[in-house]
Design an enzyme around this catalytic site. Structure first.
Site, PDB file in Angstrom:
ATOM      1  N   ASP A 137      28.789  32.987  40.712  1.00  0.00           N
ATOM      2  CA  ASP A 137      28.189  33.559  39.705  1.00  0.00           C
ATOM      3  C   ASP A 137      26.727  33.140  39.424  1.00  0.00           C
ATOM      4  OD1 ASP A 137      28.262  35.479  37.605  1.00  0.00           O
ATOM      5  OD2 ASP A 137      30.260  35.001  37.444  1.00  0.00           O
ATOM      6  N   SER A 194      31.273  37.984  42.142  1.00  0.00           N
ATOM      7  CA  SER A 194      30.788  36.698  42.685  1.00  0.00           C
ATOM      8  C   SER A 194      31.792  36.691  44.146  1.00  0.00           C
ATOM      9  CB  SER A 194      31.304  35.339  42.062  1.00  0.00           C
ATOM     10  OG  SER A 194      32.410  35.391  41.544  1.00  0.00           O
ATOM     11  N   HIS A 195      32.786  37.301  44.065  1.00  0.00           N
ATOM     12  CA  HIS A 195      33.648  37.268  45.232  1.00  0.00           C
ATOM     13  C   HIS A 195      34.228  38.715  45.972  1.00  0.00           C
ATOM     14  CE1 HIS A 195      33.949  33.400  43.553  1.00  0.00           C
ATOM     15  NE2 HIS A 195      34.475  32.929  44.900  1.00  0.00           N
TER      16      HIS A 195
HETATM   17  P1  NDP Z   1      35.966  33.931  34.956  1.00  0.00           P
HETATM   18  O1  NDP Z   1      35.589  32.818  33.973  1.00  0.00           O
HETATM   19  O2  NDP Z   1      35.258  35.192  35.068  1.00  0.00           O
HETATM   20  O3  NDP Z   1      37.565  34.494  34.397  1.00  0.00           O
HETATM   21  C1  NDP Z   1      38.681  33.555  34.614  1.00  0.00           C
HETATM   22  C2  NDP Z   1      39.935  34.098  34.249  1.00  0.00           C
HETATM   23  O4  NDP Z   1      39.883  34.514  32.903  1.00  0.00           O
HETATM   24  C3  NDP Z   1      40.134  35.773  34.859  1.00  0.00           C
HETATM   25  O5  NDP Z   1      41.823  35.705  34.978  1.00  0.00           O
HETATM   26  C4  NDP Z   1      39.758  36.509  33.537  1.00  0.00           C
HETATM   27  O6  NDP Z   1      40.464  37.771  33.675  1.00  0.00           O
HETATM   28  C5  NDP Z   1      40.449  35.537  32.503  1.00  0.00           C
HETATM   29  N1  NDP Z   1      39.581  36.052  31.224  1.00  0.00           N
HETATM   30  C6  NDP Z   1      38.032  36.223  31.102  1.00  0.00           C
HETATM   31  N2  NDP Z   1      37.814  36.602  29.904  1.00  0.00           N
HETATM   32  C7  NDP Z   1      39.256  36.729  29.171  1.00  0.00           C
HETATM   33  C8  NDP Z   1      39.574  36.901  27.704  1.00  0.00           C
HETATM   34  N3  NDP Z   1      38.685  37.149  26.911  1.00  0.00           N
HETATM   35  N4  NDP Z   1      40.773  37.025  27.336  1.00  0.00           N
HETATM   36  C9  NDP Z   1      41.572  36.864  28.298  1.00  0.00           C
HETATM   37  N5  NDP Z   1      41.516  36.495  29.700  1.00  0.00           N
HETATM   38  C10 NDP Z   1      40.221  36.410  29.921  1.00  0.00           C
HETATM   39  O7  NDP Z   1      36.360  33.088  36.321  1.00  0.00           O
HETATM   40  P2  NDP Z   1      35.427  32.121  37.022  1.00  0.00           P
HETATM   41  O8  NDP Z   1      34.170  32.305  37.305  1.00  0.00           O
HETATM   42  O9  NDP Z   1      35.990  30.738  36.576  1.00  0.00           O
HETATM   43  O10 NDP Z   1      36.162  32.405  38.689  1.00  0.00           O
HETATM   44  C11 NDP Z   1      35.925  33.556  39.173  1.00  0.00           C
HETATM   45  C12 NDP Z   1      36.758  33.642  40.500  1.00  0.00           C
HETATM   46  O11 NDP Z   1      36.048  32.827  41.429  1.00  0.00           O
HETATM   47  C13 NDP Z   1      37.904  33.242  40.640  1.00  0.00           C
HETATM   48  O12 NDP Z   1      38.619  34.626  41.023  1.00  0.00           O
HETATM   49  C14 NDP Z   1      38.186  32.206  41.339  1.00  0.00           C
HETATM   50  O13 NDP Z   1      39.294  32.163  42.306  1.00  0.00           O
HETATM   51  C15 NDP Z   1      36.854  32.194  42.211  1.00  0.00           C
HETATM   52  N6  NDP Z   1      36.687  30.861  42.733  1.00  0.00           N
HETATM   53  C16 NDP Z   1      36.856  30.699  44.043  1.00  0.00           C
HETATM   54  C17 NDP Z   1      36.473  29.174  44.728  1.00  0.00           C
HETATM   55  C18 NDP Z   1      37.054  28.942  45.848  1.00  0.00           C
HETATM   56  O14 NDP Z   1      36.790  27.876  46.329  1.00  0.00           O
HETATM   57  N7  NDP Z   1      37.670  29.857  46.732  1.00  0.00           N
HETATM   58  C19 NDP Z   1      36.006  28.157  43.945  1.00  0.00           C
HETATM   59  C20 NDP Z   1      35.742  28.825  42.513  1.00  0.00           C
HETATM   60  C21 NDP Z   1      36.059  30.076  41.809  1.00  0.00           C
HETATM   61  P3  NDP Z   1      39.581  39.188  34.027  1.00  0.00           P
HETATM   62  O15 NDP Z   1      39.380  38.805  35.308  1.00  0.00           O
HETATM   63  O16 NDP Z   1      40.532  40.456  33.745  1.00  0.00           O
HETATM   64  O17 NDP Z   1      38.420  39.079  33.339  1.00  0.00           O
HETATM   65  O1  PYC Z   2      32.079  30.304  43.722  1.00  0.00           O
HETATM   66  O2  PYC Z   2      32.671  28.395  43.306  1.00  0.00           O
HETATM   67  C1  PYC Z   2      32.438  29.350  44.054  1.00  0.00           C
HETATM   68  C2  PYC Z   2      33.264  29.109  45.440  1.00  0.00           C
HETATM   69  C3  PYC Z   2      33.221  28.291  46.156  1.00  0.00           C
HETATM   70  C4  PYC Z   2      33.913  28.472  46.994  1.00  0.00           C
HETATM   71  C5  PYC Z   2      34.140  30.003  46.991  1.00  0.00           C
HETATM   72  N1  PYC Z   2      33.930  30.281  45.945  1.00  0.00           N
END
Ligand code: NDP
Ligand code: PYC
Length: 337
Positions: free
Chosen positions: A188, A47-48
């Protein structure tokens, strides 16, 4: 025809640079953005990774983002480093402020980096990993657009508001987590919508407030927080700390400012750095050992540490390159025209 295409990390980086510069972004911004997109694709954060180029170019073409903005640093207090991104993407502002953040954290024990007026699209783990690489503990958070309903509600108020943390370890990779306070990143859900795939229940409600597994209906409705009231409170905290407290926009303000242009959210970001050496003094070694004991207690029972999947993906991608969806590759090629 194979639905995926294999690219080396250099090719990913080159593709990102070309797409950004072809759409008018200055070289230093393009280098910073291409770097983080390559890191995302390398660590299989789909997703990123390269997918984000579509949004970056849409943001540039909207005329809202300044692809040549020069970040301006100020220091209103010894522990607070401020960088005004001046309506550019956040990453060059981050690069500009990070060395002073780390220097002040070493000097004072704890310091904050406040980035203001930035367009933000990227994952936060590269940022807290960069802090941990300096031997410091890092915490980062940022709002986005008001896509996420508070628990008990059905209309967007919060952003997907990620929270990231990194703890440096004497040997090997740092302990890092980075997650949206929504059930999942919006990116995602967008990827599910692109591929016509259903989403799990619990990610979003439709425009009428009914739970949905339809990704398009979810994008038109409201996303849900993770962990019910707990994620909802954390999302609110991020609006307050990385919005109201730093004098920048909340996710609702950001969405209103966008006014349907479809650009990346415009707001601020808060990063904190803590120096374990300053906190622990003579107790540094036992303090760090306590942390290692905690990690061993997690992995010792077969559970995994957050970021382990990412670090494994990193090794694989550095060796074999990455596989990306052919349709995405074609959409990116079209950005070069
Ligand atoms: P996920 O739910 O995919 O994962 C979140 C975290 O949980 C990761 O560190 C992941 O490690 C860990 N994790 C997942 N499964 C397990 C497990 N079974 N045991 C232990 N740890 C686990 O992430 P999101 O969808 O919530 O977010 C994805 C990305 O989107 C993030 O990097 C976030 O910064 C980005 N984002 C950016 C935004 C922005 O405004 N700039 C807004 C929203 C999200 P691993 O990666 O190793 O699986
Ligand atoms: O995936 O939620 C998201 C997001 C928002 C801004 C950047 N990524």
């Amino acid at each position: 025809m194979n639905p995926s295409i294999n690219l080396s990390l250099d090719q990913v980086h080159g593709l990102a640079l070309d797409a950004l510069t072809a759409n008018g972004m200055g070289a230093d911004h393009a280098e910073a953005v291409a770097g983080v997109i390559t890191q995302g694709q390398r660590d299989e954060c789909h997703s990123h990774g390269l997918y984000r180029l579509l949004g970056c170019v849409r943001s540039l073409r909207s005329g809202k983002v300044d692809g040549h903005a020069v970040p301006v640093v100020s220091q209103p207090a010894p522990s607070i480093v401020k960088v005004d991104a001046r309506h550019g993407f956040s990453l060059l502002a981050l690069q500009t402020g990070l060395p002073l953040l780390c220097e002040q954290a070493r000097h004072l024990g704890v310091a904050a980096l406040v980035i203001r007026n930035c367009y933000h699209f990227s994952a936060l783990w590269p940022e807290v990993e960069a802090i941990a690489e300096q031997g410091l503990v890092g915490l980062a958070m940022t709002p986005s657009h008001a896509w996420v309903a508070p628990v008990g509600g059905s209309k967007g108020v919060f952003g997907t508001n990620p929270l990231a943390f990194a703890w440096p370890r004497p040997a090997g990779q740092p302990f890092v987590f980075d997650f949206a306070t929504s059930a999942i990143a919006r990116g995602d859900i967008e990827l599910h919508a692109r591929q016509n795939k259903p989403i799990p229940l619990g990610w979003a409600v439709d425009a009428q407030g009914a739970p949905t597994t339809d990704a398009q209906a979810a994008l038109a409705g409201a996303m849900q927080t993770f962990g019910g009231h707990k994620g909802s409170a954390l999302a609110a905290m991020i609006e307050l700390l990385a919005g109201a407290l730093i004098g920048d926009l909340t996710s609702a303000d950001s969405m209103a400012f966008d006014d349907g242009a479809g650009a990346a959210p415009l707001h601020g970001e808060l990063l904190l750095a803590f120096d374990p050496a300053r906190f622990l003094g003579d107790d540094l070694a036992p303090g760090l050992q306590r942390a290692e004991n905690l990690f061993a207690a997690i992995t010792g029972q077969g559970a995994r540490l957050p970021s382990q999947r990412r670090f494994e993906a990193r090794q694989r991608s550095e060796r074999d390159g990455v596989w990306i969806d052919r349709a995405l590759y074609q959409d990116i090629q079209a950005l070069l025209a």
